[in-house]
Design an enzyme around this catalytic site. Structure first.
Site, PDB file in Angstrom:
ATOM      1  N   GLN A 206       0.817  -1.220   0.000  1.00 54.34           N
ATOM      2  CA  GLN A 206       0.000   0.000   0.000  1.00 54.34           C
ATOM      3  C   GLN A 206       0.849   1.268   0.000  1.00 54.34           C
ATOM      4  OE1 GLN A 206      -2.694  -1.459   3.363  1.00 54.34           O
ATOM      5  NE2 GLN A 206      -4.068  -0.169   2.179  1.00 54.34           N
TER       6      GLN A 206
ATOM      7  N   LEU B 121      -7.557   1.789   3.541  1.00 53.92           N
ATOM      8  CA  LEU B 121      -6.935   3.086   3.261  1.00 53.92           C
ATOM      9  C   LEU B 121      -6.693   3.274   1.765  1.00 53.92           C
ATOM     10  CD1 LEU B 121      -4.403   3.336   6.222  1.00 53.92           C
ATOM     11  CD2 LEU B 121      -6.760   4.165   6.088  1.00 53.92           C
TER      12      LEU B 121
ATOM     13  N   HIS C 103      -3.845  -8.250   0.789  1.00 53.33           N
ATOM     14  CA  HIS C 103      -3.074  -7.222   0.070  1.00 53.33           C
ATOM     15  C   HIS C 103      -1.796  -7.806  -0.526  1.00 53.33           C
ATOM     16  CE1 HIS C 103      -5.114  -3.394   0.654  1.00 53.33           C
ATOM     17  NE2 HIS C 103      -5.297  -3.636   1.933  1.00 53.33           N
TER      18      HIS C 103
HETATM   19 NI    NI Z   1      -6.662  -2.536   3.131  1.00 54.44          NI
END
Ligand code: NI
Length: 175
Positions: free
Chosen positions: A52, A101, A146
């Protein structure tokens, strides 16, 4: 020590399968983890995966004592989890609301296993082996997804249960 920009859904790095961490206890790894904690705090998240912030490594952080977004859930220990493996202890799944996020302003209802065992390592290479349930299990499944290029909207079964937080709150109140 720095707050890094969180990549948003659509960025190609979020779709990649991340690479295992091969060296523990290094200054580079410690600095990355520090940036991740700074970033998670700044964005008020409960978890963050290295991809991320643009680092395609099998490394996630998560945990909180109290979180405004999830006021009713049990605290989850602050954890650094590297090269994680998940085992499903029970076949049972439960739907619960998730945000990310990388998908700001939105929420979706996502089925997850209620009971899992997860294993991996901390930044010093110490083994982690925990059996957990409910929200703790949900957070770990979300973060580990993720690392395989999966964002929670891909797990939603009923797309009517996906939307902007403000709209969902109005709908919940019947307005
Ligand atoms: Ni996430």
């Amino acid at each position: 020590m720095a707050v890094r920009q969180v990549l948003r859904m659509g960025h190609p790095t979020l779709l990649q399968v991340a690479q295992p961490v091969t060296e523990f206890n290094t200054a580079g790894l410690d600095a990355l983890i520090e940036d991740m904690f700074d970033t998670m705090a700044d964005y008020e998240g409960v978890g963050l995966a290295a991809p991320q912030i643009g680092e395609s490594l099998r490394l996630v952080i998560f945990g909180f004592e109290h979180n405004e977004r999830y006021p009713d859930v049990e605290p989850v220990p602050i954890t650094v989890l590297i090269n994680p493996e998940i085992e499903y202890i029970r076949s049972e799944q439960q739907a619960g609301w998730e945000g990310c996020l990388s998908v700001p302003g939105m929420r979706g209802l996502v089925p997850r296993h209620t009971h899992i065992r997860y294993r991996g390592f901390d930044q010093a290479g110490n083994a982690i082996d925990r059996s957990v349930k409910d929200f703790h299990a949900r957070v770990v499944q979300h973060e580990v997804d993720h690392l395989d290029g999966i964002l929670y909207p891909q797990r939603i079964e009923d797309m009517s249960q996906f939307g902007f937080i403000e709209e969902l709150e109005l709908r919940e109140r019947g307005e």
